[in-house]
Scaffold this motif. Sequence first.
Motif, PDB file in Angstrom:
ATOM      1  N   ILE A   8      -7.448   0.592  -5.715  1.00 27.10           N
ATOM      2  CA  ILE A   8      -8.366   0.538  -4.590  1.00 27.10           C
ATOM      3  C   ILE A   8      -7.944   1.605  -3.584  1.00 27.10           C
ATOM      4  O   ILE A   8      -6.797   1.594  -3.123  1.00 27.10           O
ATOM      5  N   GLN A  27     -14.147   4.056   4.611  1.00 29.51           N
ATOM      6  CA  GLN A  27     -14.636   4.056   3.231  1.00 29.51           C
ATOM      7  C   GLN A  27     -13.604   3.409   2.321  1.00 29.51           C
ATOM      8  O   GLN A  27     -12.402   3.599   2.494  1.00 29.51           O
ATOM      9  N   LYS A  28     -14.100   2.681   1.335  1.00 29.48           N
ATOM     10  CA  LYS A  28     -13.219   1.950   0.438  1.00 29.48           C
ATOM     11  C   LYS A  28     -13.889   1.830  -0.918  1.00 29.48           C
ATOM     12  O   LYS A  28     -15.099   1.623  -1.009  1.00 29.48           O
ATOM     13  N   THR A  73       0.850  -1.192   0.000  1.00 30.68           N
ATOM     14  CA  THR A  73       0.000   0.000   0.000  1.00 30.68           C
ATOM     15  C   THR A  73       0.877   1.230   0.000  1.00 30.68           C
ATOM     16  O   THR A  73       2.028   1.209   0.459  1.00 30.68           O
ATOM     17  N   GLU A  93      -8.626   3.832   0.042  1.00 28.18           N
ATOM     18  CA  GLU A  93      -9.217   3.729   1.370  1.00 28.18           C
ATOM     19  C   GLU A  93      -9.093   5.065   2.093  1.00 28.18           C
ATOM     20  O   GLU A  93      -8.050   5.715   2.044  1.00 28.18           O
TER      21      GLU A  93
END
Length: 397
Positions: free
Chosen positions: A378, A384-385, A339, A380
């Motif tokens: 993706i 919330q995602k 990430t 985040e």
Amino acid sequence: MDFNVKKLACGAGVFFTRAVQFTEEKLGQAEKTELDPHLENLITRADSTKNWTEKILRQTEVLLQPNPIDHTGARIEEFIYDKLDKKLPSRTTNTELLGQYMLEAANEFGPGTPYGSTLITVGEYQKRLGGAERDLLQASAVGFLTPLRNFLEGDWRTISKERRLLENRRLDLDICKARLKKAKLAEAKAAAAPDFQETRPRNYVLSASASALLSEEADKAEHELRVAQAEFDRQAEVTKLLLEGIGSTHLNHLRCLQDFAEAQATYYAQCHHHMQDLQRELSRCANSISTPHSAPVVCPDPVSSAFLSGPPSPGASVSSLSSQRPLAMEQTQLPVTGTRKAKVLYDYEGHDGTELSLLADELITVHTVPGMDPDWLIGERGNQKGKVPVTYLELLS
């Protein structure tokens, strides 16, 4: 045909008398009854509303239909269908027509050629933009233009009619005032005439019957004045009630204005979304043309790729093909489990529940998942995602 000459002559006489009174008032030769200050303010406000409504309506029509010839033709067509009580057919927009021309040109040049395939891609998106424009035109016509026209062609005509009637009542009132003043003056002269009977010749002495006649004329003029005053007061109240309704008109136009702004916001959001998709498609097409003997390489948005920064992610392999890719492409190849932080460059509104809406300058966490479109990550933010477009982000080290 029943032609009443007496009624026609009477109407012409009233019109002529009013015209004389109006002219003398303009020349300062006759007194004019002033309206109530509150009524004067209402009239001024109503005139301002009418004038600005006309300007806003006309300019909105020009904005939505820039070509004056097309604009005039559209208004005539709309008028005809309205009189026939039929629904106006959907009009093809200029953008849709451009897209159709591109598709037809692609068929003639060959859909399999680079130029033909690009024409097809751009033409399809031009038709989508045209569809969004048509939706804007329809929403604006129903929610904004029609209420403005209804006010000008309905309520304002009623107000104008009552205001003309009020002006006529005022002229009649002033005529009666002048007539009574003249009768009172003649009666006063008649009352003073007997003082000079002894010194004047006999044929100049005013008889008692003449004095009675003048008194009767004064009484008649006074009665006509009372009637004219009552009619003027009644018409002033009716006009005042109609003019006070301008406040409700403002509230109605306020709601219509909000609907118009909402329709514009929807239209521009759709256009932005379509153009982002078109840029990605053109990037794929350009990359396919530049590497004809290899698998197509997907490129990010050429406008936003300059903002992507940061070193390549660990574990990324380098091949002969990857050496030809832009540096920004390597930066987006994140490991499945890794990430990174990213800064949002532009506002983005998610189009469905799978996408995450973004605000410019905020920081979010992003990562990839297997098999995902390389143009998306993706994202985040707290709890919330959702999916976020790469071209809206600046990846941070």
